[in-house]
Design a protein around this motif. Structure first.
Motif, PDB file in Angstrom:
ATOM      1  N   GLU A  17       0.830  -1.208   0.000  1.00 17.56           N
ATOM      2  CA  GLU A  17       0.000   0.000   0.000  1.00 17.56           C
ATOM      3  C   GLU A  17       0.862   1.256   0.000  1.00 17.56           C
ATOM      4  O   GLU A  17       0.575   2.223  -0.707  1.00 17.56           O
ATOM      5  N   GLU A  18       1.959   1.251   0.780  1.00 21.66           N
ATOM      6  CA  GLU A  18       2.871   2.397   0.796  1.00 21.66           C
ATOM      7  C   GLU A  18       3.539   2.577  -0.562  1.00 21.66           C
ATOM      8  O   GLU A  18       3.721   3.711  -1.036  1.00 21.66           O
ATOM      9  N   ARG A  59       1.196   4.294  -2.923  1.00 20.20           N
ATOM     10  CA  ARG A  59       1.097   5.726  -2.629  1.00 20.20           C
ATOM     11  C   ARG A  59       2.291   6.481  -3.181  1.00 20.20           C
ATOM     12  O   ARG A  59       2.153   7.565  -3.759  1.00 20.20           O
ATOM     13  N   ALA A 116       3.540  11.569  -0.143  1.00 16.59           N
ATOM     14  CA  ALA A 116       3.002  10.231   0.126  1.00 16.59           C
ATOM     15  C   ALA A 116       2.984   9.899   1.609  1.00 16.59           C
ATOM     16  O   ALA A 116       2.466   8.846   2.008  1.00 16.59           O
TER      17      ALA A 116
END
Length: 353
Positions: free
Chosen positions: A164-165, A168, A278
């Motif tokens: 998920e990071e 982003r 982010a």
């Protein structure tokens, strides 16, 4: 005799030693009196070497010139030169026998006062130690190199991104950096190998790429299998530049045209701005390689396979990621679970007390 070259204001010395050797050397000064002193001392030193067999006094500058010439093949040669430029401020003019423990401690204090970390200082100390050891053991320039101890370095956690990071971060990067980051996450290649990748090193039909020995940190060729993610990135960038894979569009200052230009460095301003947007902290471009390795281990890739994929020279470099996938130890952990009373029995007894 002393003289000046037409293109220099520094005095030079020229003479012949008693054994017939011709000497021509810069005095390093524009002051004639200082140059005369240098000439007199040099003649005396060379006379003692010739007549008495004494070892000539060598300077730090002589050592680093020879070191740079003999180690230009090293993958870390550019880093060495950066450290040597800093060291020149503090060791310029020093002879090798003047570089003792006290001098080393002064270097450490100077680096610390400038905000350098123990890890950075240790890289510098390791370089000084290597040069002085070579001066002692190979060049025979000094009798004994000083003992140089490295500073303690705290063990840091491996920094890697979750899926998920990573999504982003990729969404915040400009087009060329996004492509390079995706390719890095798919292959685990180091920054220099990605920025310098050429189409001649890619075979999309076979789905492979390769890093030449002179491009690899370990100086060994690396074969790079290309998964679907890597192949998709490469296909997007075909036709933009005749030689280099990853390029960026730059406007021509002389007109309105734009050109595709090679990339020399990835982790610059645009990278840091994207990290901030982010919401990702304490993350370097090299940590994309850590992320790639961490994802592999968590997906079940054996460590010896990961070592070959990443081009690491020893398995010890890969052991850093082993803790991320302890599932293979579950069978062994369960071998003693029946040796003590079940938890529910203990809880039931405690309620009746």
């Amino acid at each position: 005799m002393l003289y000046k070259r037409p293109d220099s204001s520094v005095w030079w010395v020229r003479f012949t030693t008693p054994d017939g050797k011709r000497v021509r050397r810069s005095t390093g000064t524009e002051n004639k009196s200082a140059a005369e002193e240098y000439e007199a001392k040099l003649k005396q030193d060379l006379w003692r070497v010739s007549r008495l067999g004494e070892r000539p006094t060598r300077t730090w500058q002589e050592a680093i010139v020879r070191w740079a010439r003999e180690t230009e093949h090293k993958a870390s040669h550019a880093d060495d030169l950066c450290h040597l430029r800093w060291l020149d401020q503090h060791l310029s003019g020093a002879t090798l026998d003047q570089i003792d423990v006290d001098r080393i401690d002064a270097l450490i204090d100077a680096r610390k006062s400038g905000g350098a970390s123990n890890a950075t200082i240790n890289r510098m100390l390791a370089l000084v130690r290597a040069i002085l050891r070579r001066a002692e053991r190979r060049w025979r320039w000094i009798d004994r190199a000083p003992s140089i101890a490295l500073l303690p370095e705290p063990r840091q956690r491996i920094r890697w991104l979750t899926r998920e990071e990573a999504d982003r971060l990729l969404a915040e990067l400009p087009e060329h950096l996004e492509a390079m980051a995706r390719f890095s996450l798919a292959t685990g290649l180091r920054e220099a190998n990605v920025t310098g990748l050429e189409w001649a090193q890619v075979d999309l039909a076979r789905r492979v790429a390769w890093i030449h020995p002179d491009q690899a940190k370990t100086r060994r060729a690396i074969g790079v299998p290309l998964n679907n993610d890597a192949v998709l990135v490469l296909r997007q960038w075909q036709g933009r530049h005749p030689r280099r894979v990853f390029v960026y569009r730059r406007r021509d200052p002389a007109g309105d045209d734009t050109k595709w230009m090679p990339i020399s460095k990835a982790g610059k301003g645009a990278w840091h701005k994207a990290l901030k947007r982010a919401g990702i902290e304490n993350f370097r471009w090299h940590d994309l390689r850590h992320t790639w390795a961490s994802w592999h281990v968590q997906s079940g890739t054996p460590l010896h396979v990961l070592q070959e994929l990443g081009g690491w020279q020893s398995i010890a470099m890969v052991q850093r990621y082993a803790h991320l996938a302890p599932e293979h130890l579950a069978e062994h952990a369960s071998r003693i679970e029946s040796g003590i009373r079940p938890v529910d029995t203990i809880l039931a007894r405690s309620r009746h007390r």
